[in-house]
Write a protein that holds these residues in place. Structure first.
Motif, PDB file in Angstrom:
ATOM      1  N   ASP A 161      63.910  90.048  -8.369  1.00 53.20           N
ATOM      2  CA  ASP A 161      63.638  91.438  -8.775  1.00 53.20           C
ATOM      3  C   ASP A 161      64.927  92.186  -9.105  1.00 53.20           C
ATOM      4  O   ASP A 161      64.956  93.017 -10.016  1.00 53.20           O
ATOM      5  N   SER A 162      65.964  91.883  -8.352  1.00 47.69           N
ATOM      6  CA  SER A 162      67.247  92.531  -8.614  1.00 47.69           C
ATOM      7  C   SER A 162      67.795  92.104  -9.983  1.00 47.69           C
ATOM      8  O   SER A 162      68.287  92.937 -10.756  1.00 47.69           O
ATOM      9  N   ALA A 163      67.688  90.804 -10.296  1.00 53.24           N
ATOM     10  CA  ALA A 163      68.143  90.313 -11.600  1.00 53.24           C
ATOM     11  C   ALA A 163      67.338  90.947 -12.728  1.00 53.24           C
ATOM     12  O   ALA A 163      67.895  91.335 -13.774  1.00 53.24           O
ATOM     13  N   PHE A 164      66.025  91.071 -12.524  1.00 53.46           N
ATOM     14  CA  PHE A 164      65.168  91.687 -13.540  1.00 53.46           C
ATOM     15  C   PHE A 164      65.567  93.143 -13.783  1.00 53.46           C
ATOM     16  O   PHE A 164      65.667  93.594 -14.932  1.00 53.46           O
ATOM     17  N   GLU A 165      65.830  93.879 -12.704  1.00 51.10           N
ATOM     18  CA  GLU A 165      66.200  95.291 -12.841  1.00 51.10           C
ATOM     19  C   GLU A 165      67.524  95.444 -13.592  1.00 51.10           C
ATOM     20  O   GLU A 165      67.675  96.316 -14.454  1.00 51.10           O
ATOM     21  N   VAL A 166      68.495  94.598 -13.264  1.00 49.34           N
ATOM     22  CA  VAL A 166      69.795  94.643 -13.963  1.00 49.34           C
ATOM     23  C   VAL A 166      69.622  94.290 -15.434  1.00 49.34           C
ATOM     24  O   VAL A 166      70.195  94.937 -16.324  1.00 49.34           O
ATOM     25  N   ASN A 167      68.807  93.277 -15.722  1.00 47.55           N
ATOM     26  CA  ASN A 167      68.619  92.846 -17.105  1.00 47.55           C
ATOM     27  C   ASN A 167      67.950  93.919 -17.965  1.00 47.55           C
ATOM     28  O   ASN A 167      68.289  94.093 -19.133  1.00 47.55           O
ATOM     29  N   VAL A 168      67.000  94.652 -17.401  1.00 44.18           N
ATOM     30  CA  VAL A 168      66.343  95.730 -18.146  1.00 44.18           C
ATOM     31  C   VAL A 168      67.342  96.850 -18.459  1.00 44.18           C
ATOM     32  O   VAL A 168      67.396  97.359 -19.587  1.00 44.18           O
ATOM     33  N   ALA A 169      68.141  97.214 -17.454  1.00 44.51           N
ATOM     34  CA  ALA A 169      69.164  98.232 -17.674  1.00 44.51           C
ATOM     35  C   ALA A 169      70.201  97.758 -18.689  1.00 44.51           C
ATOM     36  O   ALA A 169      70.680  98.524 -19.535  1.00 44.51           O
ATOM     37  N   ALA A 170      70.536  96.454 -18.627  1.00 41.30           N
ATOM     38  CA  ALA A 170      71.498  95.882 -19.580  1.00 41.30           C
ATOM     39  C   ALA A 170      70.937  95.910 -20.992  1.00 41.30           C
ATOM     40  O   ALA A 170      71.671  96.180 -21.960  1.00 41.30           O
ATOM     41  N   ALA A 171      69.645  95.639 -21.141  1.00 38.52           N
ATOM     42  CA  ALA A 171      69.024  95.653 -22.472  1.00 38.52           C
ATOM     43  C   ALA A 171      69.152  97.025 -23.120  1.00 38.52           C
ATOM     44  O   ALA A 171      69.435  97.141 -24.317  1.00 38.52           O
ATOM     45  N   GLU A 172      68.963  98.074 -22.308  1.00 38.83           N
ATOM     46  CA  GLU A 172      69.091  99.440 -22.843  1.00 38.83           C
ATOM     47  C   GLU A 172      70.521  99.717 -23.301  1.00 38.83           C
ATOM     48  O   GLU A 172      70.746 100.280 -24.379  1.00 38.83           O
ATOM     49  N   GLU A 173      71.502  99.304 -22.487  1.00 38.65           N
ATOM     50  CA  GLU A 173      72.903  99.550 -22.848  1.00 38.65           C
ATOM     51  C   GLU A 173      73.323  98.683 -24.036  1.00 38.65           C
ATOM     52  O   GLU A 173      74.084  99.146 -24.897  1.00 38.65           O
ATOM     53  N   ILE A 174      72.826  97.451 -24.132  1.00 39.16           N
ATOM     54  CA  ILE A 174      73.170  96.580 -25.260  1.00 39.16           C
ATOM     55  C   ILE A 174      72.628  97.163 -26.566  1.00 39.16           C
ATOM     56  O   ILE A 174      73.324  97.172 -27.586  1.00 39.16           O
ATOM     57  N   ALA A 175      71.383  97.665 -26.540  1.00 39.39           N
ATOM     58  CA  ALA A 175      70.812  98.286 -27.743  1.00 39.39           C
ATOM     59  C   ALA A 175      71.668  99.472 -28.184  1.00 39.39           C
ATOM     60  O   ALA A 175      71.890  99.682 -29.386  1.00 39.39           O
ATOM     61  N   ARG A 176      72.174 100.213 -27.216  1.00 36.91           N
ATOM     62  CA  ARG A 176      73.058 101.342 -27.520  1.00 36.91           C
ATOM     63  C   ARG A 176      74.385 100.862 -28.103  1.00 36.91           C
ATOM     64  O   ARG A 176      74.896 101.423 -29.074  1.00 36.91           O
TER      65      ARG A 176
END
Length: 523
Positions: free
Chosen positions: A337-352
């Motif tokens: 769950d921790s990896a999933f949460e980090v990956n979702v936040a990373a996806a938002e920053e990568i799109a930016r």
């Protein structure tokens, strides 16, 4: 979401920043004398044919010959050749509505059967020069508006795939078929969804007039020469992205302010008041907190949430992004769950980051490993959601077995690269240390030279914020002393976050830099 546009115009370059809820999402910087912008139309001369590549190199006046592939000639290329030949022979421009269009070129044709060395061709910049490559060209000439793209010498009408409603797509196609002139093709942009016929007809007439006015230059042109220059970069960005969420547009230059005001008055008269001329003493990018964001977002390492960070590497072939959890620690969540949460936040920053740096080509993202299939699918859907606002064409593939996501993104301009490192504040990167304790003496000598020799009474001194604070501290500050000693009540101190500790510049009241090569430099 609140959108803001900030435009910083300097003598040497222009910077454009787009903020969404005060967060920097797009940033463009280019030299004022930059040419060969996407959309410019030229009469070029074929310099070399490359049968192996099925392409030609064309001289459009750039130091490197531009690249024109056979597939970029456009299916109506024969009609353009006929149009050019008529203009050269008859010394007048043919009326498109009376022309008989030529057959389309073959899709599997060869460049050496279509063009010859020395031939003049009408071309448009499709991609700006990147790295050691010259511009990429197309012969499918087009004029972009806010709702429509006009393509002369064809009768086709296409509608943006981003308009999902079948009924709306059919309405727009039928509407444009009925109002467009003969031998003019149209691409209906996403912004046209729900628009009335009067709005679309008005823009169509403007685009047709733009073609007619600029193509007259073809009569006097000799390759290589420019036929049409794309509208100012600021106006071009507004044309593509303007929407009701824009609340502020700040510009620090009167000419650009007038251009943008006129354009907003044309497309959205009720929004005219959001355009504001910035006259503050502080640099406009510093005032809106953009300088700090640029310095923190353009480095190799980008932090984004609870200690997690990205590593962004660039190679000639592709871009690689590595997602790391850092020192993040949440005891309530398991590893998955921790990896999933980090990956979702990373996806938002990568799109930016993709929008911010205008990264194009192939991007490979190494997410933190996840074992659950629904988590992997969720990361893909989140990335698609975050990139929905990206204007560049892109394609996102699902995560591979190794946890890698591949993205292709349209590359039109060179990727934005900004150095986030700073020169040594004492030696300014020269390796020689000046006696910084005597720096204020240098500044005073410069002020004395300005006042007594150049007879300048009103000016501003731009320096590092720490130095500015030192000079202005206390009731009997150095600034007050200099004002009184040299009788310069109009003298101002402007802190600039981009400067090193011992860097300084003087500007007159028109914001032009004052040249002080007078031999008073501190030894």
């Amino acid at each position: 979401m609140i959108s803001e546009l900030i435009v910083d115009v300097n003598p040497k370059e222009i910077s454009i920043a787009i903020l969404e809820d005060k967060k920097l999402v797009e940033f463009q910087k280019e030299a004022q004398d930059e040419s060969f912008s996407v959309g410019n139309i030229y009469v070029g001369k074929v310099k070399k044919l490359m049968p192996a590549l099925n392409a030609a190199f064309v001289d459009v006046g750039y130091k490197k010959d531009a690249f024109l592939h056979y597939l970029d000639l456009g299916i109506q290329f024969n009609s353009f050749l006929k149009f050019q030949a008529f203009a050269k022979e008859k010394k007048k421009i043919a009326q498109l509505q009376r022309m008989k269009l030529m057959p389309d070129i073959k899709k599997d044709g060869r460049i050496n059967d279509t063009l010859k060395v020395g031939q003049e061709v009408l071309v448009q910049i499709a991609k700006e020069p990147i790295s050691t490559k010259g511009p990429r060209l197309t012969s499918e000439i087009s004029f972009a508006g806010r709702f429509l793209i006009l393509i002369p010498l064809t009768d086709r009408v296409s509608v943006s795939q981003k308009i999902k409603s079948r009924e709306e797509r059919a309405r727009l196609r039928q509407l444009l078929q009925s109002i467009k002139p003969k031998n003019y093709g149209v691409i209906v942009r996403t912004n046209a969804e729900g628009k009335r016929v009067a709005e679309l007809d008005a823009e169509l007439k403007v685009l047709v007039k733009r073609w007619e006015l600029n193509i007259e230059k073809l009569l006097k042109s000799k390759a290589p020469s420019i036929i049409y220059e794309e509208t100012a970069r600021t106006v071009a960005i507004l044309r593509d992205i303007f929407n009701p969420s824009f609340e502020q547009i700040h510009i620090n230059n009167k000419d650009v302010f007038k251009q943008v005001t006129d354009y907003i008055s044309l497309i959205a008269p009720n929004k005219k008041k959001i355009v504001k001329l910035y006259n503050g003493a502080q640099p406009i990018l510093d005032n809106f907190g953009i300088t700090k964001q640029v310095k923190s977002l353009f480095g190799k390492t980008v932090t984004f949430k609870n200690g997690a960070y990205l590593i962004i590497e660039h190679t000639e072939a592709l871009h690689v992004v590595d997602v790391n959890s850092g020192n993040r620690n949440k005891s309530s969540l398991g590893q998955e769950d921790s990896a999933f949460e980090v990956n979702v936040a990373a996806a938002e920053e990568i799109a930016r980051q993709l929008r911010l740096r205008d990264m194009g080509g192939i991007i490979v993202i190494d997410f933190i490993d996840m074992s659950q299939g629904d988590h992997r699918s969720s990361v893909l859907s989140k990335m698609q959601e975050f990139m929905a606002k990206d204007r560049a064409r892109h394609n996102i593939l699902p995560l591979s077995r190794f946890g890698l996501m591949q993205i292709t993104r349209q590359r039109v301009r060179p990727e934005m690269e900004i150095s986030t490192s700073e020169d040594c504040p004492t030696c300014l990167g020269k390796g020689r240390i000046k006696s910084s304790i005597l720096f204020t003496d240098t500044l005073e000598r410069k002020i004395e030279y300005l006042v007594k020799t150049l007879e300048v009474k009103k000016f501003s001194l731009h320096i590092h914020p720490y130095v500015a604070a030192y000079i202005q501290q206390g009731m009997f500050s150095l600034k007050r002393k200099w004002r009184k000693k040299y009788n310069v009540p109009g003298f101002k101190i402007i802190p600039n976050q981009d400067f090193g500790f011992l860097q300084y510049e003087f500007y007159d009241m028109q914001k032009n830099e004052i040249d002080l090569k007078d031999g008073t430099e501190m030894k």
